[in-house]
Design an enzyme around this catalytic site. Sequence first.
Site, mmCIF file in Angstrom:
data_model
loop_
_atom_site.group_PDB
_atom_site.id
_atom_site.type_symbol
_atom_site.label_atom_id
_atom_site.label_comp_id
_atom_site.label_asym_id
_atom_site.label_seq_id
_atom_site.Cartn_x
_atom_site.Cartn_y
_atom_site.Cartn_z
ATOM 1 N N GLU A 1 107.943 70.415 -6.518
ATOM 2 C CA GLU A 1 106.622 71.138 -6.314
ATOM 3 C C GLU A 1 105.598 69.873 -6.266
ATOM 4 O OE1 GLU A 1 105.448 73.948 -9.153
ATOM 5 O OE2 GLU A 1 107.630 75.206 -9.181
ATOM 6 N N GLU B 1 111.641 75.154 -13.271
ATOM 7 C CA GLU B 1 110.983 74.457 -14.476
ATOM 8 C C GLU B 1 111.442 74.626 -16.035
ATOM 9 O OE1 GLU B 1 106.634 73.188 -12.455
ATOM 10 O OE2 GLU B 1 106.436 74.901 -13.823
#
Length: 308
Positions: free
Chosen positions: A243, A133
Amino acid sequence: ALNKAGVKYYDFDGKETSLLKVLHDNGVNYIRIRIWNDPTNEKGETYGGGANDVAAGLEIAKEAAQYDMKLLLDFHYSDFWADPALQKIPKAWEKDKNDTEKMKQNVYDFTKDTIKKFQEVGADIGMVQVGNEISQGMMGIMHKTKANVWQEEEKSTIIDSYLSAGARAVRECTPDALVAIHLDNLNLGMYKDAMNAWERDNVDYDVLGASSYAFWAGKNMLENVRKAEEYVASRGKLFAVLETSWLNSQKDADGTVNMANNTNGAVYKVGPQGQADMLSDLYNAILSNDNGLGAFYWEGAWIPVRAG
């Protein structure tokens, strides 16, 4: 961590069994293992949330190999969670933080050494994530002056050199594995900025991976997945959701605060059927384009148990 705490998993017949066997028997073919450098303090205690160092990852990988599961190795390049708000440099690399060349070597060496250890236990490494991320920065280098770090050329150039060091280690150790770069959103403006920066600096990667949680993304998630995927395809890259998840319950099951307390207009019911519906819709959206690979659920093994 759950196994060591005594949490038990069961198959559909109510028989206690290994979680990975349950997943395998129900069609799961690929698992994502996060890797932290050193998730312990000077007393040897973890920071919470598990001890996902290389040793813990290898335990999971050994069992996954028994069930012919592919692995995505998710390098955080941090001692704990790395996400858009916090990309903290590993303790062992702190002394080198102002030396870009040493930092590149640290990334290369850690990535290469870790991959070799996974190969030694028979892991089938299908994909490797360099960073987790990294929408707003990586390894202590965070955006400040522009809308995102990819618009800050000086910082993004350094970050890109770290990505390239990780990718080089992957190519040398496991040339058949895909290299993924992971952003936390479906923001096409950020995708353009990031992919332009990676192109400028010749970063070697195959997959742009996104986080997309329906309880935060809301009712437009599927449409935004398709748009993001189409844009990534126009840039010649593959796409995956690294995710995702949906709510099994909104009740308190463990005595801690729930991360998600509303559904932001998403259409799915809270519960197992809603989880199945969300995943089916998400897979259909991802597979509607030729460059779509699939999705990883975060985190199906992490079931709540009563405190204590």
